[in-house]
Design a protein around this motif. Sequence first.
Motif, short mmCIF file in Angstrom:
data_model
loop_
_atom_site.label_atom_id
_atom_site.label_comp_id
_atom_site.label_asym_id
_atom_site.label_seq_id
_atom_site.Cartn_x
_atom_site.Cartn_y
_atom_site.Cartn_z
N ASP A 6 -9.91 1.96 -4.40
CA ASP A 6 -9.71 0.54 -4.58
C ASP A 6 -8.22 0.20 -4.57
O ASP A 6 -7.50 0.55 -5.51
CB ASP A 6 -10.35 0.11 -5.92
CG ASP A 6 -10.19 -1.37 -6.21
OD1 ASP A 6 -9.56 -2.09 -5.39
OD2 ASP A 6 -10.68 -1.80 -7.26
N PRO A 7 -7.75 -0.48 -3.51
CA PRO A 7 -6.31 -0.76 -3.41
C PRO A 7 -5.77 -1.58 -4.58
O PRO A 7 -4.65 -1.36 -5.03
CB PRO A 7 -6.16 -1.52 -2.09
CG PRO A 7 -7.42 -1.31 -1.35
CD PRO A 7 -8.48 -0.95 -2.35
N ASP A 8 -6.54 -2.54 -5.08
CA ASP A 8 -6.08 -3.35 -6.21
C ASP A 8 -5.93 -2.51 -7.46
O ASP A 8 -4.96 -2.64 -8.20
CB ASP A 8 -7.03 -4.53 -6.47
CG ASP A 8 -6.99 -5.56 -5.35
OD1 ASP A 8 -5.94 -5.68 -4.68
OD2 ASP A 8 -8.01 -6.24 -5.15
N ALA A 9 -6.89 -1.63 -7.70
CA ALA A 9 -6.80 -0.74 -8.87
C ALA A 9 -5.64 0.23 -8.72
O ALA A 9 -4.93 0.53 -9.69
CB ALA A 9 -8.11 0.02 -9.05
N ARG A 10 -5.42 0.71 -7.50
CA ARG A 10 -4.31 1.62 -7.24
C ARG A 10 -2.98 0.93 -7.52
O ARG A 10 -2.11 1.47 -8.19
CB ARG A 10 -4.38 2.13 -5.80
CG ARG A 10 -3.44 3.26 -5.49
CD ARG A 10 -3.68 3.91 -4.13
NE ARG A 10 -4.18 3.05 -3.10
CZ ARG A 10 -5.41 3.11 -2.58
NH1 ARG A 10 -6.28 3.99 -3.01
NH2 ARG A 10 -5.78 2.28 -1.64
N ARG A 11 -2.83 -0.32 -7.04
CA ARG A 11 -1.59 -1.07 -7.29
C ARG A 11 -1.40 -1.32 -8.79
O ARG A 11 -0.29 -1.19 -9.30
CB ARG A 11 -1.61 -2.40 -6.53
CG ARG A 11 -1.15 -2.27 -5.09
CD ARG A 11 -0.95 -3.61 -4.42
NE ARG A 11 -2.20 -4.35 -4.24
CZ ARG A 11 -3.05 -4.15 -3.23
NH1 ARG A 11 -2.80 -3.24 -2.33
NH2 ARG A 11 -4.14 -4.87 -3.14
#
Length: 159
Positions: free
Chosen positions: A7-12
């Motif tokens: 999940d890119p948002d969670a990674r950010r």
Amino acid sequence: ERRPGGDPDARRAGDVRLFDAVREIIGAQGLHAPVVAAYWPLAGEPDPRAAIADWHARGWTIALPRVQDRARPLVFCAWAPGERMADGLMRTREPAECRACVPRVLVIPSSDSMRAGIGWLGGGFYDRTLSTLADEGRPVLSIGVAHDDAESGARAGGP
């Protein structure tokens, strides 16, 4: 910081928390407007780019590493968000123009286990650089950053 899957948002969000902690470590040292050597991330490394923009806005000088060749210590180039980047050795990105500077803080990435050496692919770049800075009597705070499936830590001084 836990690597939050795909999940890119969670990674950010995880990277923001990680680099907020880095900012707190630097602040706890009493450093005002330090020269901070960060890095341009490779795949799998925590992404400091949002933190770099924040640190620059706080008046910190940002430096990015440049690989001279595989057997020498890194050179650090002062850089500001928006300045041009170029391809470097070892699949890295580096400032297109280098205004050499000496950092007081090194933020060092690890994408795997740090057992092979810190930084890029265990190539010894940061190991050589920390050793050289210590030999020159230049105090440096080194902060290793990694996702929780790698080892990380912070230490003051040389290697």
